[in-house]
Design an enzyme around this catalytic site. Structure first.
Site, mmCIF file in Angstrom:
data_model
loop_
_atom_site.group_PDB
_atom_site.id
_atom_site.type_symbol
_atom_site.label_atom_id
_atom_site.label_comp_id
_atom_site.label_asym_id
_atom_site.label_seq_id
_atom_site.Cartn_x
_atom_site.Cartn_y
_atom_site.Cartn_z
ATOM 1 N N GLY A 180 0.900 -1.284 -0.077
ATOM 2 C CA GLY A 180 0.012 0.043 0.111
ATOM 3 C C GLY A 180 0.708 1.353 -0.014
ATOM 4 N N GLY A 207 0.753 5.226 1.827
ATOM 5 C CA GLY A 207 0.234 6.058 2.816
ATOM 6 C C GLY A 207 0.354 7.344 2.249
ATOM 7 C CB ALA A 208 -0.270 10.710 3.847
ATOM 8 N N GLY A 246 4.324 7.677 2.738
ATOM 9 C CA GLY A 246 5.181 6.701 2.565
ATOM 10 C C GLY A 246 4.670 5.497 1.863
ATOM 11 C CB VAL A 272 2.180 0.096 3.606
ATOM 12 C CG1 VAL A 272 2.121 -0.968 4.632
ATOM 13 C CG2 VAL A 272 1.991 1.405 4.102
ATOM 14 C CE LYS A 297 2.660 5.472 7.413
ATOM 15 N NZ LYS A 297 1.567 6.247 7.436
ATOM 16 C CG ASP A 316 -6.485 11.412 5.653
ATOM 17 O OD1 ASP A 316 -7.295 12.093 4.804
ATOM 18 O OD2 ASP A 316 -5.328 11.251 5.243
#
Ligand SMILES: *[C@@H]1O[C@H](CO)[C@@H](O)[C@H](O)[C@H]1NC(C)=O
Ligand SMILES: *[C@@H]1O[C@H](CO)[C@@H](O)[C@H](O)[C@H]1NC(C)=O
Ligand SMILES: *[C@@H]1O[C@H](CO)[C@@H](O)[C@H](O)[C@H]1NC(C)=O
Ligand SMILES: *[C@@H]1O[C@H](CO)[C@@H](O)[C@H](O)[C@H]1NC(C)=O
Ligand SMILES: *[C@@H]1O[C@H](CO)[C@@H](O)[C@H](O)[C@H]1NC(C)=O
Ligand SMILES: *[C@@H]1O[C@H](CO)[C@@H](O)[C@H](O)[C@H]1NC(C)=O
Ligand SMILES: *[C@@H]1O[C@H](CO)[C@@H](O)[C@H](O)[C@H]1NC(C)=O
Ligand SMILES: *[C@@H]1O[C@H](CO)[C@@H](O)[C@H](O)[C@H]1NC(C)=O
Ligand SMILES: *[C@@H]1O[C@H](CO)[C@@H](O)[C@H](O)[C@H]1NC(C)=O
Ligand SMILES: *[C@@H]1O[C@H](CO)[C@@H](O)[C@H](O)[C@H]1NC(C)=O
Length: 779
Positions: A501, A503-504, A506, A508, A523, A618
């Site tokens: 995945g 993230g905002a 970084g 994962v 992450k 968020d």
């Protein structure tokens, strides 16, 4: 009891007898009224009185409700005339004219519209509130119902071409600022009274402009307000359907001095003296166009209209703010001193004005500012839709608006008013600032950017060192987490190969620790240094000490040289976004309700149950993950805000994700826990409907989920939201109601998470939510 009644009757009868002539017995020729001795004639039931009432320091002639302690005047003769002195007389003369005698021998007729040839043989104050003159054959030849002032009563139609004009104030019944016109085209329209009746100026209309001529506005005894066309058909009910009530109520429709039309009622059974509002076409007190006078604008504060002057303006009259504003320097146009312009500009957001530009050009905002500054005719410019619309004095019809698509650029002159040297010096600096600002800032910014670009690599290194030195400032003690080396995590993730995945800040990766016993998500933060460092610290602080089954668990971290990594429990079932929008198997209804409740409990924990209150900032389906058992857990605390104890709100730059951020982020208001409630509401509606909050592929009315849900809710067609899915209707309705409450525009209207959980669990009643869009109830 009976005795008391009788004596009351006697007293009222007696007082009526001494103050005015009694009953409906027709008023015969030769009768007269005067403020001192015999001030009014009563209607049969004593409900209405016609005669002299006190006005300012004198008297006016009018009709009012007599049985109500606080006099409610419904009609005034010659309303703009000055008050009458005490020694005047109103006469129904022997030759059948209704006249006012102000000086000995000088009589003026009160009935201008009456043909001088026709003469009355009697008069009567009727119980309907109509004062009439009869001729010898008992035909009405003149009546006050034909010339209303600001009020109509049941049985009094407002005919084509007639209007109501508001009063100046509650006590001054002279013609005021607003008008309700029954137009020749069949449309009933509200305008500011000093303006030509064109559409732009109207602030309300009945939208019956094709109803033909001779439409009339009518009020009946049941308080029903409706329009009749010339053939007597009811073409519109303004008030809802009403049952004929056996409780006799009094009604009046008044165009109040604040420009708002209100239908009032008052029950005869009750002893309270107040009129209650039955109906009004608007609830927004800033709606009446021009309420605040010239150069002023109307803002709502706690539902009340408040007049405000733009920067550089002052009230014309400090005591009467609705008269408007004037420039507080005497200068007009351009002012200059020693050849330099000394004007400056100020911007006003979210205010709309009458748009009557003498010039409109397609410019950007900076050019627009410069253009207005140079142009001596330019008093202000409205910048909207990328056009610069320059305006002359006066600015009119200003009012606050919720969207800030229009920016008002106002020119402020400092030149010719004799302000002190000190303030002028300061102003000059300001003005220099503006000049520099408009032309140089851009270039400056570019240079800075370039330099930054060059230096960024070195800066990185330097910054890392700095951070390393600060690293021990308390954070370690705060969290009791395991610390990993970079090498350990590199090995755990097999060299960062299995990406799961983004993230905002970084990426994962999946990995295993504890000799392959525990699967984790690692992450790796990677972007501009300071940002990711802040994110890193945020996450540590926010969730390092949280323990809740609906929050993703943080196992440890790595703070090793330039590397920042976070180690979480692994969530094998991916994100809610994937589950809702991408997976082939859509969540079942049970799964949906479970997800919603778990999500709500997770947020409740952040808001209420952990040491520091945490605003996640968020909440969105991408940040909601699911473990093997499909248990919902909130992740990604990179944007979270921790509130200090006793702090309930915080100011901060916009965080979060478009579509999920609460409107107050854009309104410059402090951010509270209610911002998360908003995001939760959006996600909840997405869960219920299994679609994104905005989906342009769908038919137009369905594109914006929030609006569509509200429309379906209002129409009682909730089944449309779930197509042919198997749902429990009562739960569906409950979730929809909760969702709509959560996304209310005003943060204070939104429930707390605690309440949300109770509502979802079904333990408290949920009232029907209002529309989530601001002011949609206004028209
Ligand atoms: C006065 O009242 C009586 C009944 O109360 C009614 O018959 C009569 O028409 C009324 N007269 C006028 C002038 O209203
Ligand atoms: C009322 O008084 C004024 C002066 O106070 C006088 O001029 C006027 O004629 C008087 N009117 C009547 C009807 O007596
Ligand atoms: C009522 O309003 C009119 C019109 O503005 C004004 O001339 C008059 O003086 C006012 N009366 C009072 C008592 O303020
Ligand atoms: C309009 O209606 C009024 C009352 O309903 C009637 O007296 C008048 O003659 C009508 N005028 C026209 C032009 O139809
Ligand atoms: C009045 O309204 C009725 C019903 O809408 C319509 O049939 C009739 O033609 C209208 N009359 C006029 C004069 O427009
Ligand atoms: C308004 O209400 C009345 C009943 O009170 C009804 O007869 C009439 O049709 C309604 N008019 C419209 C336009 O709906
Ligand atoms: C009439 O008034 C009584 C007492 O004030 C009240 O209980 C009742 O509900 C009213 N009826 C209607 C139809 O308004
Ligand atoms: C104009 O008004 C502003 C704000 O009300 C005030 O600060 C300023 O001193 C005023 N200027 C003059 C020249 O009166
Ligand atoms: C802009 O001005 C031109 C002429 O000056 C006019 O034709 C045009 O309608 C204006 N546009 C708007 C949006 O007011
Ligand atoms: C400013 O002050 C000067 C003298 O100090 C005076 O002559 C002039 O009229 C003043 N101007 C204004 C606009 O008050």
């Amino acid at each position: 009891m009976v005795a008391i009644y009788l004596s009351l009757l006697l007293i009222t009868g007696f007082s009526a007898a001494i103050h005015g002539q009694q009953g409906n017995s027709s008023i015969s020729l030769g009768s007269s009224l005067s403020p001192n001795t015999n001030p009014y004639w009563l209607s049969g039931s004593g409900q209405f009185a016609f005669g002299f009432y006190e006005k300012d320091d004198g008297f006016a002639i009018g009709i009012w409700f007599q049985k109500i302690r606080q006099n409610t005047v419904v009609w005034t003769a010659n309303r703009d005339n000055p008050p009458l002195p005490r020694n005047v007389t109103l006469l129904l003369t022997n030759d059948g004219r209704l006249v006012l005698e102000q000086e000995q021998g000088r009589k003026t007729a009160l009935t201008d519209s009456l043909q001088s040839a026709s003469s009355a043989s009697s008069a009567s104050m009727l119980d309907t509130g109509n004062f009439v003159l009869y001729d010898s054959s008992s035909t009405i030849i003149w009546r006050t119902f034909d010339s209303p002032t600001d009020t109509i009563l049941p049985g009094q139609p407002l005919l084509m071409g007639n209007d109501l004009i508001s009063s100046i104030s509650e006590t001054n019944h002279s013609r005021g600022k607003f008008r309700l016109v029954m137009q020749g085209d069949g449309n009933l329209v509200q305008y500011p009274s000093g303006t030509p009746p064109k559409g732009d100026n109207a602030y309300w209309n009945s939208k019956t402009f094709d109803a033909g001529d001779n439409v009339s506005l009518n009020l009946d005894r049941n308080g029903q307000l409706f329009l009749l066309n010339s053939t007597g058909f009811n073409i519109m009910n303004l008030t809802g359907q009403r049952n004929p009530s056996h409780n006799f109520s009094l009604y009046r429709l008044t165009l109040d001095f604040d420009g708002i039309l209100r239908l009032y009622s008052r029950s005869l059974n009750q002893n309270d003296d107040d009129w209650s509002i039955e109906w009004s076409p608007t609830s927004n007190h800033c709606d009446p166009t021009g309420l605040c006078g010239i150069n002023a604008y109307c803002t709502l504060q706690e539902q009340k209209a408040v007049c405000t002057c733009p920067p550089g303006f002052d009230f014309l009259d400090q005591g009467q703010h609705n008269l408007g504003c004037k420039r507080n320097s005497s200068a007009d146009g351009c002012t200059s001193k020693n050849g330099e312009t000394v004007d400056t500009l100020q911007e006003l957001e979210s205010v709309e004005w009458e748009d009557n530009p003498y010039s409109n050009l397609s410019l950007n905002k900076i050019e627009c500012r410069e253009d207005c500054l140079k142009d001596c005719k330019c008093v202000a410019a409205l910048f909207k839709d990328q056009t610069c619309r320059k305006q002359n004095f006066p600015l009119r019809f200003g009012r606050e608006r919720q969207d800030n698509s229009c920016i008002t650029i106002i020119k402020i002159s400092f030149g010719s008013s004799n302000t002190t040297q000190v303030s002028r010096g300061r102003k000059k600096q300001q003005e220099m600032g503006v000049l520099i600002g408009s032309s140089v800032i851009l270039a400056f910014a570019l240079v800075i950017l370039a330099i930054t670009g060059i230096l960024i690599y070195r800066y990185r290194v330097w910054e890392y060192k700095k951070i390393k030195n600060q690293w021990n400032d308390g954070l370690i003690e705060e969290v009791t987490l395991r610390s990993y080396t970079y090498g350990e995590l590199e090995k755990a993730t097999n060299g960062f190969t299995d990406e799961v995945g983004e993230g905002a800040f970084g990426t994962v990766f999946k990995g295993v620790i504890d000799n392959g016993k525990t699967v984790v998500a690692v992450k790796r933060l990677e972007t501009v240094v300071a940002e990711s460092e802040r994110e890193f610290r945020n996450e540590m602080k926010a969730i390092g000490r949280t323990h809740h089954k609906n929050l993703v668990k943080l196992f440890g971290y790595c703070h090793d040289g330039t590397n920042r990594l976070l180690v979480y429990e692994y969530m094998s079932n991916g994100s809610l976004a994937d589950f809702l929008f991408k997976s082939r198997r859509k969540p079942s209804w049970e799964e949906k309700t479970g997800i919603a409740l778990n999500l709500a409990r997770g947020i409740l924990y952040l808001h209420d149950e952990c040491e520091n209150q945490i605003i996640h900032c968020d909440i969105k389906p991408e940040n909601i993950l699911m473990d093997e058992q499909k248990c919902t857990k909130i992740a990604d605390f990179g944007l979270a805000k921790l509130l200090m104890p006793n702090q309930t709100r915080t100011y901060t730059g916009i965080r979060g994700t478009r579509g999920y951020v609460a409107p107050e982020w854009h309104r410059n208001l402090p951010i509270t826990l209610k911002a998360d409630v908003y995001s939760f509401g959006i996600v909840l509606l997405e869960i219920v409907c299994g679609r994104r909050n905005v989906d342009v592929e769908l038919p137009e009315e369905e594109v914006v989920l929030a609006n569509w849900v509200f429309d379906c809710f209002e129409a009682g067609e909730l089944d449309r939201l779930v197509k042919d899915e198997q749902v429990e209707m009562n739960k569906l309705e409950r979730m929809v109601r909760v969702g709509l409450w959560c996304i209310q525009y005003e943060p204070s209207f939104r429930p707390t998470m605690k309440r949300v959980v109770l509502m979802l669990e079904g333990t408290v009643e949920i009232p029907a939510p209002p529309s989530p869009t601001p002011f949609s109830s206004a028209m």
